[in-house]
Write a protein that holds these residues in place. Sequence first.
Motif, PDB file in Angstrom:
ATOM      1  N   ASP A 171      -4.871  13.246 -37.084  1.00 47.98           N
ATOM      2  CA  ASP A 171      -4.132  13.236 -38.349  1.00 47.98           C
ATOM      3  C   ASP A 171      -2.654  13.535 -38.101  1.00 47.98           C
ATOM      4  N   LEU A 172      -1.809  13.011 -38.966  1.00 46.18           N
ATOM      5  CA  LEU A 172      -0.392  13.327 -38.935  1.00 46.18           C
ATOM      6  C   LEU A 172      -0.129  14.575 -39.769  1.00 46.18           C
ATOM      7  N   MET A 173       0.666  15.487 -39.212  1.00 52.79           N
ATOM      8  CA  MET A 173       1.011  16.714 -39.893  1.00 52.79           C
ATOM      9  C   MET A 173       2.528  16.842 -39.973  1.00 52.79           C
ATOM     10  N   CYS A 174       3.005  17.573 -40.963  1.00 56.85           N
ATOM     11  CA  CYS A 174       4.423  17.875 -41.112  1.00 56.85           C
ATOM     12  C   CYS A 174       4.640  19.320 -40.680  1.00 56.85           C
ATOM     13  N   LEU A 175       5.357  19.501 -39.605  1.00 53.41           N
ATOM     14  CA  LEU A 175       5.624  20.817 -39.046  1.00 53.41           C
ATOM     15  C   LEU A 175       6.986  21.290 -39.536  1.00 53.41           C
ATOM     16  N   MET A 176       7.075  22.551 -39.971  1.00 57.25           N
ATOM     17  CA  MET A 176       8.333  23.064 -40.539  1.00 57.25           C
ATOM     18  C   MET A 176       8.345  24.590 -40.483  1.00 57.25           C
ATOM     19  N   GLY A 177       9.520  25.170 -40.709  1.00 57.46           N
ATOM     20  CA  GLY A 177       9.627  26.625 -40.773  1.00 57.46           C
ATOM     21  C   GLY A 177       8.792  27.192 -41.907  1.00 57.46           C
ATOM     22  N   LYS A 178       8.276  28.413 -41.729  1.00 55.43           N
ATOM     23  CA  LYS A 178       7.360  28.975 -42.712  1.00 55.43           C
ATOM     24  C   LYS A 178       8.053  29.260 -44.049  1.00 55.43           C
ATOM     25  N   ASN A 179       9.380  29.333 -44.062  1.00 53.50           N
ATOM     26  CA  ASN A 179      10.108  29.573 -45.317  1.00 53.50           C
ATOM     27  C   ASN A 179      10.608  28.289 -45.970  1.00 53.50           C
ATOM     28  N   ASN A 180      10.276  27.161 -45.399  1.00 50.96           N
ATOM     29  CA  ASN A 180      10.657  25.883 -45.995  1.00 50.96           C
ATOM     30  C   ASN A 180       9.904  25.707 -47.314  1.00 50.96           C
ATOM     31  N   PRO A 181      10.580  25.367 -48.419  1.00 51.88           N
ATOM     32  CA  PRO A 181       9.889  25.194 -49.708  1.00 51.88           C
ATOM     33  C   PRO A 181       8.752  24.177 -49.644  1.00 51.88           C
ATOM     34  N   THR A 229       8.614  18.443 -27.165  1.00 51.20           N
ATOM     35  CA  THR A 229       8.447  19.892 -27.085  1.00 51.20           C
ATOM     36  C   THR A 229       9.691  20.651 -27.537  1.00 51.20           C
ATOM     37  N   VAL A 230      10.826  19.972 -27.634  1.00 48.05           N
ATOM     38  CA  VAL A 230      12.040  20.616 -28.133  1.00 48.05           C
ATOM     39  C   VAL A 230      12.023  20.702 -29.654  1.00 48.05           C
ATOM     40  N   ALA A 231      11.475  19.675 -30.316  1.00 51.04           N
ATOM     41  CA  ALA A 231      11.563  19.548 -31.771  1.00 51.04           C
ATOM     42  C   ALA A 231      11.079  20.779 -32.539  1.00 51.04           C
ATOM     43  N   PRO A 232       9.911  21.358 -32.233  1.00 49.22           N
ATOM     44  CA  PRO A 232       9.452  22.510 -33.029  1.00 49.22           C
ATOM     45  C   PRO A 232      10.429  23.678 -33.034  1.00 49.22           C
ATOM     46  N   HIS A 233      11.146  23.885 -31.950  1.00 48.90           N
ATOM     47  CA  HIS A 233      12.084  25.015 -31.881  1.00 48.90           C
ATOM     48  C   HIS A 233      13.287  24.808 -32.804  1.00 48.90           C
ATOM     49  N   LEU A 234      13.556  23.557 -33.181  1.00 44.97           N
ATOM     50  CA  LEU A 234      14.679  23.271 -34.070  1.00 44.97           C
ATOM     51  C   LEU A 234      14.329  23.493 -35.536  1.00 44.97           C
ATOM     52  N   LEU A 235      13.058  23.734 -35.820  1.00 46.57           N
ATOM     53  CA  LEU A 235      12.609  23.882 -37.207  1.00 46.57           C
ATOM     54  C   LEU A 235      12.756  25.310 -37.713  1.00 46.57           C
ATOM     55  N   VAL A 236      12.748  26.263 -36.803  1.00 46.27           N
ATOM     56  CA  VAL A 236      12.759  27.675 -37.192  1.00 46.27           C
ATOM     57  C   VAL A 236      14.070  27.998 -37.914  1.00 46.27           C
ATOM     58  N   GLY A 237      13.961  28.488 -39.138  1.00 43.71           N
ATOM     59  CA  GLY A 237      15.128  28.896 -39.905  1.00 43.71           C
ATOM     60  C   GLY A 237      15.950  27.753 -40.470  1.00 43.71           C
ATOM     61  N   THR A 238      15.418  26.525 -40.462  1.00 50.72           N
ATOM     62  CA  THR A 238      16.144  25.378 -41.018  1.00 50.72           C
ATOM     63  C   THR A 238      15.282  24.709 -42.086  1.00 50.72           C
ATOM     64  N   ASP A 239      15.854  23.669 -42.728  1.00 52.97           N
ATOM     65  CA  ASP A 239      15.102  22.912 -43.726  1.00 52.97           C
ATOM     66  C   ASP A 239      14.515  21.640 -43.128  1.00 52.97           C
ATOM     67  N   LEU A 240      14.492  21.536 -41.808  1.00 58.05           N
ATOM     68  CA  LEU A 240      14.050  20.315 -41.133  1.00 58.05           C
ATOM     69  C   LEU A 240      12.528  20.201 -41.087  1.00 58.05           C
ATOM     70  N   VAL A 241      12.061  18.937 -41.010  1.00 60.86           N
ATOM     71  CA  VAL A 241      10.629  18.629 -40.937  1.00 60.86           C
ATOM     72  C   VAL A 241      10.400  17.749 -39.713  1.00 60.86           C
ATOM     73  N   PHE A 242       9.325  18.021 -39.002  1.00 62.94           N
ATOM     74  CA  PHE A 242       8.955  17.205 -37.842  1.00 62.94           C
ATOM     75  C   PHE A 242       7.532  16.704 -38.035  1.00 62.94           C
ATOM     76  N   THR A 243       7.354  15.384 -38.023  1.00 60.73           N
ATOM     77  CA  THR A 243       6.041  14.776 -38.235  1.00 60.73           C
ATOM     78  C   THR A 243       5.406  14.468 -36.885  1.00 60.73           C
ATOM     79  N   THR A 244       4.203  14.990 -36.667  1.00 62.34           N
ATOM     80  CA  THR A 244       3.566  14.853 -35.364  1.00 62.34           C
ATOM     81  C   THR A 244       2.052  14.911 -35.513  1.00 62.34           C
ATOM     82  N   ALA A 245       1.346  14.748 -34.405  1.00 62.94           N
ATOM     83  CA  ALA A 245      -0.117  14.787 -34.424  1.00 62.94           C
ATOM     84  C   ALA A 245      -0.617  16.217 -34.609  1.00 62.94           C
ATOM     85  N   ARG A 246      -1.775  16.327 -35.234  1.00 64.75           N
ATOM     86  CA  ARG A 246      -2.359  17.643 -35.521  1.00 64.75           C
ATOM     87  C   ARG A 246      -2.525  18.490 -34.261  1.00 64.75           C
TER      88      ARG A 246
END
Length: 320
Positions: A173-183, A235-252
């Motif tokens: 499945d495709l998942m949207c990975l993001m910071g835990k404070n992202n709305p 493997t770089v992408a998830p680290h860019l999500l912390v504390g930002t409003d960015l979303v990364f779409t990837t496999a579960r």
Amino acid sequence: MSRSHAPVDTYLLRVLVALVAERSVSRVAVRMNQTQPAISTALRRLREVFADPILVRERSGMVPTERALQLRDRARGALLEIDRMLSGPEQFEPASSAMTFHLALPDYLAMSFLADVTTRFRAEAPHARLVVHPLSVTYDYERALAQGELDIVIGNWPQPPDRLHLSLLLEDDLMCLMGKNNPLAAKGAMTMERYIAARHVVPTPYAASQRGVVETHLATLRQTREACIAVPYFTVAPHLLVGTDLVFTTARHFAIQFVHTLPLVAVPAPQGFPRMRFYQLWHDRSQHEPAHRWLRGILAAVASGLARPDAAEVAAPASA
């Protein structure tokens, strides 16, 4: 002994093929795990044996001579026949094999996949060698497969190349990975409209003609997403999500490891998104080779063991 009857061993033939492909003594040295002086000596020997420069310098760099290109084609055929003779016609014994296998894959498969492949490979074939190659937009993997530089390529093509053999390794499945404070991390918040309006981290293509699963799906809807950040490594992408409003779409299965190590949340992609399919591809030259069938079997077995977690496990943010 006359020059025309000077002996040429398989090492020199392999150096010749590599020199024509790489057009650089230093790159051949890295590729063959040799020193530059050793490759330079081999090049000098090839020039003596064949009475040809093999590589000549031009404005754009080193290029092979016409004679070298002809010799390269004959050398490939000779090496292929020698490899077949040494590997045996009908059977393959992993426990005693000293073969070298070449596998290419991008880094969007979870690190645990390659780790489990390595564990099984070492347990079953302790004397064999596995070389893992990266995929990039400049790497012609179809040519590498055809010429024997690669044995298997793993990828997720919306439409896999029809010129190669393939088997499905994994559907995910495709998942949207993001910071835990992202709305958008709130339950039910990720709709298609909000997905399109969001700011995204996207991977750069690893093939010139490659269009990713997400872009292919959005194109059918006549939609595009705003790619704020493009990265060459998953493997770089998830680290860019912390504390930002960015979303990364990837496999579960890829998202899981980062949900448990970073303050991130993964939620399902909007309804209608396709599942991600991972394939292994190989050339007709290795279709019936027992050794390569064995390696394809290992890859398939490990991929099938990638357990699908429940939604609660994936969506849980890492503890502080």
